[in-house]
Design an enzyme around this catalytic site. Sequence first.
Site, mmCIF file in Angstrom:
data_model
loop_
_atom_site.group_PDB
_atom_site.id
_atom_site.type_symbol
_atom_site.label_atom_id
_atom_site.label_comp_id
_atom_site.label_asym_id
_atom_site.label_seq_id
_atom_site.Cartn_x
_atom_site.Cartn_y
_atom_site.Cartn_z
ATOM 1 N N ARG A 1 0.843 -1.197 0.000
ATOM 2 C CA ARG A 1 0.000 0.000 0.000
ATOM 3 C C ARG A 1 0.887 1.259 0.000
ATOM 4 O O ARG A 1 2.096 1.172 0.178
ATOM 5 C CB ARG A 1 -0.908 0.009 1.247
ATOM 6 N N LYS B 1 2.349 2.107 7.115
ATOM 7 C CA LYS B 1 2.838 1.318 8.249
ATOM 8 C C LYS B 1 3.670 2.168 9.199
ATOM 9 O O LYS B 1 4.181 3.220 8.831
ATOM 10 C CB LYS B 1 3.713 0.160 7.747
ATOM 11 N N TYR C 1 -0.303 4.616 10.517
ATOM 12 C CA TYR C 1 -0.563 3.640 11.579
ATOM 13 C C TYR C 1 0.700 3.519 12.423
ATOM 14 O O TYR C 1 1.812 3.446 11.881
ATOM 15 C CB TYR C 1 -0.856 2.252 10.982
ATOM 16 N N HIS D 1 0.500 1.739 16.105
ATOM 17 C CA HIS D 1 0.357 0.577 17.003
ATOM 18 C C HIS D 1 1.517 0.525 18.014
ATOM 19 O O HIS D 1 2.321 -0.406 18.027
ATOM 20 C CB HIS D 1 0.293 -0.738 16.194
ATOM 21 N N GLU E 1 -4.804 4.618 13.961
ATOM 22 C CA GLU E 1 -5.671 3.668 14.658
ATOM 23 C C GLU E 1 -6.343 4.229 15.895
ATOM 24 O O GLU E 1 -7.249 3.593 16.433
ATOM 25 C CB GLU E 1 -4.884 2.385 15.027
ATOM 26 N N ASP F 1 -4.697 -10.889 14.314
ATOM 27 C CA ASP F 1 -3.823 -9.766 14.715
ATOM 28 C C ASP F 1 -3.995 -9.419 16.193
ATOM 29 O O ASP F 1 -3.184 -8.680 16.747
ATOM 30 C CB ASP F 1 -4.046 -8.538 13.824
#
Length: 372
Positions: A15, A75, A94, A96, A118, A270
């Site tokens: 992506r 990412k 993102y 995380h 997120e 996940d």
Amino acid sequence: MHIGCPKEIKPQEFRVGLTPNAAREAVNHGHQVSVETGAGAGAGFSDEDYVAAGATIVGTAPEIFEIADMVVKVKEPQPVERKMLRDGQILFTYLHLAPDPEQTKDLMESGATCIAYETVTDDRGGLPLLAPMSEVAGRLAPQVGAWTMQKANGGRGVLMGGVPGVGPARVVVIGGGVVGTHAARIAAGMGADVTVLDRSLPRLRYLDDVFGSVFKTSYASAGNTIELARAADMIVGAVLIPGAAAPKLISRAQLSELKPGAALVDVAIDQGGCFETSKATTHQDPIYDVDGIMHYCVANMPGAVARTSTIALGNATMPFMLSLADKGWRQACEDDPHLLNGLNVHAGKLTYYAVGKALGIDVISPSLALKA
Ligand SMILES: NC(=O)c1ccc[n+]([C@@H]2O[C@H](COP(=O)([O-])OP(=O)(O)OC[C@H]3O[C@@H](n4cnc5c(N)ncnc54)[C@H](O)[C@@H]3O)[C@@H](O)[C@H]2O)c1
């Protein structure tokens, strides 16, 4: 503002953070956009597409990080990218952070302002920048499950829609949130007999109101779950308890009660997966067999359809990206508390409570960061 979009470097990530359409919108708003050469190739966008949208193509990632006021990605930044972030720069991607102390430390040290897709919220209590990927994974689940059910792949050899005179596949979806609803719709559209289990009665009521003629619903008690699982050709795991590991809803011992060759598609992998026998797999080697039951447990399902995923993500991120670029991060976050919820790191300080709690790091409130 100068907006930069580097090529994603995490393995198997195709992506890209900015679509040509998003680049065009930013240019129309008076911003400069630089995109690393080849950044969109995995999603089917050429350098020429970005140039036609008014962006400039740049040769390397270091140049992008050097010139950009805001770096837009997909990412979490990899170690080499984190070294290139600098004081005052905005990172929108993102992140995380909760399970990732190394990245958190590096982002804090960079001095950058890091807004995580997120944790951006909406006024219906949803996560608008996670939802598109759940929609993709949900719609993909019956497709990969149907493939897994094929005999040559170890499955039962059952066709989703059956044929005249032969009944359809029975599909059970555990969890009727974003993933589950989209999985159920597509499975029903393929002609399967579908039941969705959930623990939330309001959610079951909603699903029954909207989709009552398309699929059935059932309360997700342990008894109902195993009874429906015994009759299923495919089971999709789509549960989520926010901030927690997925509950194990089918144990290894219960596999012997399932139909031989049944397909378990564990989208919740996940979060650790909701079947005891689930372990994360990759697109290269997506399925494996435990006791004659086929498991599909790819942790980044949207990567299989990078173009659809990129466009869906771009549609969701674009209004926030434009707001950040038009107003600067402070004003944009002051005007929109949902965007402010996305703020995870600012000027060396962690600003997201759950990440601080998970990693044992002191946190300052995001509203304090606005004033800092
Ligand atoms: N593998 C991938 O590539 C991928 C991609 C996107 C999302 N996901 C994951 O899919 C999962 C589902 O995401 P979502 O966006 O649909 O979440 P969601 O919050 O929209 O839905 C989760 C649903 O699970 C239900 N639930 C919780 N516990 C349950 C239980 N014990 N039994 C039955 N239902 C239960 C909730 O009531 C809710 O309706 C998450 O773990 C998410 O991270 C994985």
